[in-house]
Design a protein around this motif. Structure first.
Motif, PDB file in Angstrom:
ATOM      1  N   GLU A 110      44.599  34.824  52.688  1.00 39.41           N
ATOM      2  CA  GLU A 110      45.978  35.277  52.555  1.00 39.41           C
ATOM      3  C   GLU A 110      46.122  36.540  51.701  1.00 39.41           C
ATOM      4  OE1 GLU A 110      48.234  31.007  53.162  1.00 39.41           O
ATOM      5  OE2 GLU A 110      47.326  31.468  51.218  1.00 39.41           O
ATOM      6  N   GLY A 111      44.980  37.138  51.329  1.00 37.69           N
ATOM      7  CA  GLY A 111      44.997  38.500  50.836  1.00 37.69           C
ATOM      8  C   GLY A 111      45.210  38.740  49.363  1.00 37.69           C
ATOM      9  N   ALA A 112      45.171  37.712  48.523  1.00 33.54           N
ATOM     10  CA  ALA A 112      45.477  37.932  47.106  1.00 33.54           C
ATOM     11  C   ALA A 112      44.497  38.888  46.439  1.00 33.54           C
ATOM     12  CB  ALA A 112      45.504  36.600  46.364  1.00 33.54           C
ATOM     13  N   ASP A 113      43.208  38.756  46.748  1.00 26.57           N
ATOM     14  CA  ASP A 113      42.221  39.656  46.142  1.00 26.57           C
ATOM     15  C   ASP A 113      42.447  41.098  46.588  1.00 26.57           C
ATOM     16  OD1 ASP A 113      41.078  37.465  44.950  1.00 26.57           O
ATOM     17  OD2 ASP A 113      39.281  37.445  46.194  1.00 26.57           O
ATOM     18  N   ALA A 114      42.655  41.282  47.890  1.00 30.22           N
ATOM     19  CA  ALA A 114      42.852  42.634  48.425  1.00 30.22           C
ATOM     20  C   ALA A 114      44.100  43.280  47.829  1.00 30.22           C
ATOM     21  CB  ALA A 114      42.951  42.577  49.945  1.00 30.22           C
ATOM     22  N   VAL A 115      45.176  42.519  47.713  1.00 33.93           N
ATOM     23  CA  VAL A 115      46.417  43.055  47.142  1.00 33.93           C
ATOM     24  C   VAL A 115      46.208  43.419  45.677  1.00 33.93           C
ATOM     25  CG1 VAL A 115      48.784  42.440  46.492  1.00 33.93           C
ATOM     26  CG2 VAL A 115      47.931  41.893  48.791  1.00 33.93           C
ATOM     27  N   TRP A 116      45.497  42.590  44.950  1.00 36.34           N
ATOM     28  CA  TRP A 116      45.241  42.882  43.532  1.00 36.34           C
ATOM     29  C   TRP A 116      44.412  44.153  43.393  1.00 36.34           C
ATOM     30  CZ3 TRP A 116      40.869  43.258  40.428  1.00 36.34           C
ATOM     31  CH2 TRP A 116      41.109  43.280  39.041  1.00 36.34           C
ATOM     32  N   LEU A 117      43.362  44.282  44.209  1.00 38.45           N
ATOM     33  CA  LEU A 117      42.546  45.492  44.152  1.00 38.45           C
ATOM     34  C   LEU A 117      43.373  46.726  44.511  1.00 38.45           C
ATOM     35  CD1 LEU A 117      39.288  44.133  45.833  1.00 38.45           C
ATOM     36  CD2 LEU A 117      39.453  44.988  43.480  1.00 38.45           C
ATOM     37  N   ALA A 118      44.171  46.620  45.558  1.00 38.13           N
ATOM     38  CA  ALA A 118      45.010  47.747  45.966  1.00 38.13           C
ATOM     39  C   ALA A 118      45.969  48.146  44.858  1.00 38.13           C
ATOM     40  CB  ALA A 118      45.769  47.397  47.241  1.00 38.13           C
ATOM     41  N   GLY A 119      46.483  47.163  44.145  1.00 42.47           N
ATOM     42  CA  GLY A 119      47.387  47.443  43.039  1.00 42.47           C
ATOM     43  C   GLY A 119      46.720  48.172  41.895  1.00 42.47           C
ATOM     44  N   ARG A 120      45.387  48.133  41.861  1.00 43.82           N
ATOM     45  CA  ARG A 120      44.636  48.840  40.825  1.00 43.82           C
ATOM     46  C   ARG A 120      44.045  50.153  41.350  1.00 43.82           C
ATOM     47  NH1 ARG A 120      43.700  45.908  36.285  1.00 43.82           N
ATOM     48  NH2 ARG A 120      41.846  47.155  35.762  1.00 43.82           N
ATOM     49  N   GLY A 121      44.504  50.569  42.525  1.00 43.73           N
ATOM     50  CA  GLY A 121      44.120  51.879  43.032  1.00 43.73           C
ATOM     51  C   GLY A 121      43.039  51.898  44.083  1.00 43.73           C
ATOM     52  N   TRP A 122      42.484  50.726  44.436  1.00 42.96           N
ATOM     53  CA  TRP A 122      41.449  50.680  45.457  1.00 42.96           C
ATOM     54  C   TRP A 122      42.068  50.860  46.846  1.00 42.96           C
ATOM     55  CZ3 TRP A 122      36.162  49.679  44.472  1.00 42.96           C
ATOM     56  CH2 TRP A 122      35.861  49.324  43.149  1.00 42.96           C
ATOM     57  N   ARG A 123      41.272  51.433  47.759  1.00 45.64           N
ATOM     58  CA  ARG A 123      41.607  51.417  49.176  1.00 45.64           C
ATOM     59  C   ARG A 123      40.754  50.328  49.815  1.00 45.64           C
ATOM     60  NH1 ARG A 123      45.116  54.576  51.151  1.00 45.64           N
ATOM     61  NH2 ARG A 123      45.808  56.449  50.032  1.00 45.64           N
ATOM     62  N   VAL A 124      41.420  49.321  50.371  1.00 39.39           N
ATOM     63  CA  VAL A 124      40.751  48.074  50.734  1.00 39.39           C
ATOM     64  C   VAL A 124      40.757  47.868  52.240  1.00 39.39           C
ATOM     65  CG1 VAL A 124      40.650  45.592  50.316  1.00 39.39           C
ATOM     66  CG2 VAL A 124      41.602  47.114  48.555  1.00 39.39           C
ATOM     67  N   THR A 125      39.601  47.489  52.763  1.00 36.70           N
ATOM     68  CA  THR A 125      39.497  46.952  54.113  1.00 36.70           C
ATOM     69  C   THR A 125      39.321  45.446  53.960  1.00 36.70           C
ATOM     70  OG1 THR A 125      38.489  48.966  54.985  1.00 36.70           O
ATOM     71  CG2 THR A 125      38.171  46.946  56.263  1.00 36.70           C
ATOM     72  N   ALA A 126      40.258  44.666  54.489  1.00 34.51           N
ATOM     73  CA  ALA A 126      40.272  43.219  54.287  1.00 34.51           C
ATOM     74  C   ALA A 126      40.150  42.520  55.632  1.00 34.51           C
ATOM     75  CB  ALA A 126      41.554  42.794  53.576  1.00 34.51           C
ATOM     76  N   VAL A 127      39.174  41.621  55.740  1.00 31.27           N
ATOM     77  CA  VAL A 127      38.790  41.036  57.017  1.00 31.27           C
ATOM     78  C   VAL A 127      38.970  39.522  56.996  1.00 31.27           C
ATOM     79  CG1 VAL A 127      36.842  40.659  58.575  1.00 31.27           C
ATOM     80  CG2 VAL A 127      37.111  42.867  57.437  1.00 31.27           C
ATOM     81  N   ASP A 128      39.572  39.000  58.060  1.00 36.02           N
ATOM     82  CA  ASP A 128      39.622  37.554  58.258  1.00 36.02           C
ATOM     83  C   ASP A 128      39.756  37.280  59.750  1.00 36.02           C
ATOM     84  OD1 ASP A 128      40.028  35.129  56.093  1.00 36.02           O
ATOM     85  OD2 ASP A 128      40.784  34.594  58.081  1.00 36.02           O
ATOM     86  N   VAL A 129      39.388  36.060  60.161  1.00 39.19           N
ATOM     87  CA  VAL A 129      39.466  35.706  61.580  1.00 39.19           C
ATOM     88  C   VAL A 129      40.833  35.140  61.952  1.00 39.19           C
ATOM     89  CG1 VAL A 129      38.621  33.327  61.356  1.00 39.19           C
ATOM     90  CG2 VAL A 129      38.146  34.622  63.461  1.00 39.19           C
ATOM     91  N   SER A 130      41.607  34.688  60.980  1.00 35.91           N
ATOM     92  CA  SER A 130      42.885  34.024  61.251  1.00 35.91           C
ATOM     93  C   SER A 130      44.045  35.005  61.255  1.00 35.91           C
ATOM     94  CB  SER A 130      43.154  32.938  60.193  1.00 35.91           C
ATOM     95  OG  SER A 130      44.496  32.509  60.238  1.00 35.91           O
ATOM     96  N   PRO A 131      44.731  35.178  62.384  1.00 37.77           N
ATOM     97  CA  PRO A 131      45.904  36.056  62.390  1.00 37.77           C
ATOM     98  C   PRO A 131      47.038  35.544  61.512  1.00 37.77           C
ATOM     99  CG  PRO A 131      45.607  34.998  64.536  1.00 37.77           C
ATOM    100  CD  PRO A 131      44.402  34.676  63.724  1.00 37.77           C
TER     101      PRO A 131
END
Length: 214
Positions: free
Chosen positions: A52-73
């Protein structure tokens, strides 16, 4: 959101997992990810099995550009909504992809796998090798995983829990001078199950830096 090849069995399992009870996770980033990446300079990151993206959102909030992958739409839809609500939608590329069949291209300053366990098909060694290949020079591979099932689970669903040695062997770090082990640690914590039972659970943390190659 990009769409890639997927295995119907894998997708069906994780779709059912995410759809049956509404939001599954807390929306907070994994504490061990926070601990191990807070001091890293922001760059590009790959989040494998982002849920559900919590790690990716946290990283993005700290300036990272994130590619986030999952199989579940369903999971990716919730993740995208979380990113929008957090004001970082433009910093995350959400991709529906089945890691049992394919892997994102490119290289990244940080590749993170957090608790990438599954009771259905998961070629862990192959995924870890691909994850290591995706780390850019001087980049970091962060692998966090459970050591075993929680104490309240009485039936083994045939899940595999790689040891730190398994991970090091899979990524080729055991015999290669191209990797430096920054953190190798087992963390024990008190956990509570849905039936109220509690106990200790151990998580393994491996943080590797690519120091050579390419």
């Amino acid at each position: 959101m990009n769409h890639e090849r997927h295995c119907p069995v894998t997708r069906a399992f994780w779709e059912d997992f995410y759809r049956r009870d509404g939001r599954v996770w807390s929306g907070e980033p994994n504490p061990l990810l926070v601990r191990e990446t807070s001091a890293l300079p922001a760059g590009t990151a790959l989040d494998l099995g982002c849920g559900e993206g919590a790690d990716a959102v946290w990283l993005a909030g700290r300036g990272w550009r994130v590619t986030a992958v999952d199989v579940s739409p369903t999971a990716l839809g919730r993740a995208a909504a979380h990113a929008t609500a957090s004001g970082v939608a433009d910093r995350v590329d959400w991709r529906q992809e089945d890691l049992t069949r394919s892997f994102p291209g490119g290289t990244y300053d940080l590749v993170s796998t957090q608790f990438l366990h599954s009771p259905v098909e998961l070629p862990t060694e192959r995924i870890l090798r691909a994850a290591a290949e995706a780390v850019a020079p001087r980049g970091v591979l962060l692998v966090v995983g459970h050591a075993g099932l929680p104490p309240w689970v009485d039936v083994n669903p045939a899940m595999r829990f790689p040891t730190p040695e398994d991970v090091l062997d899979a990524v080729g770090a055991t015999a290669s001078p191209d990797w430096r082990v920054v953190v190798r640690e087992s963390v024990r914590r008190e956990v509570s199950g849905p039936d109220g039972r509690s106990g200790l659970r151990t998580d393994h943390v491996l943080k590797l830096r690519r120091v050579g190659g390419r």
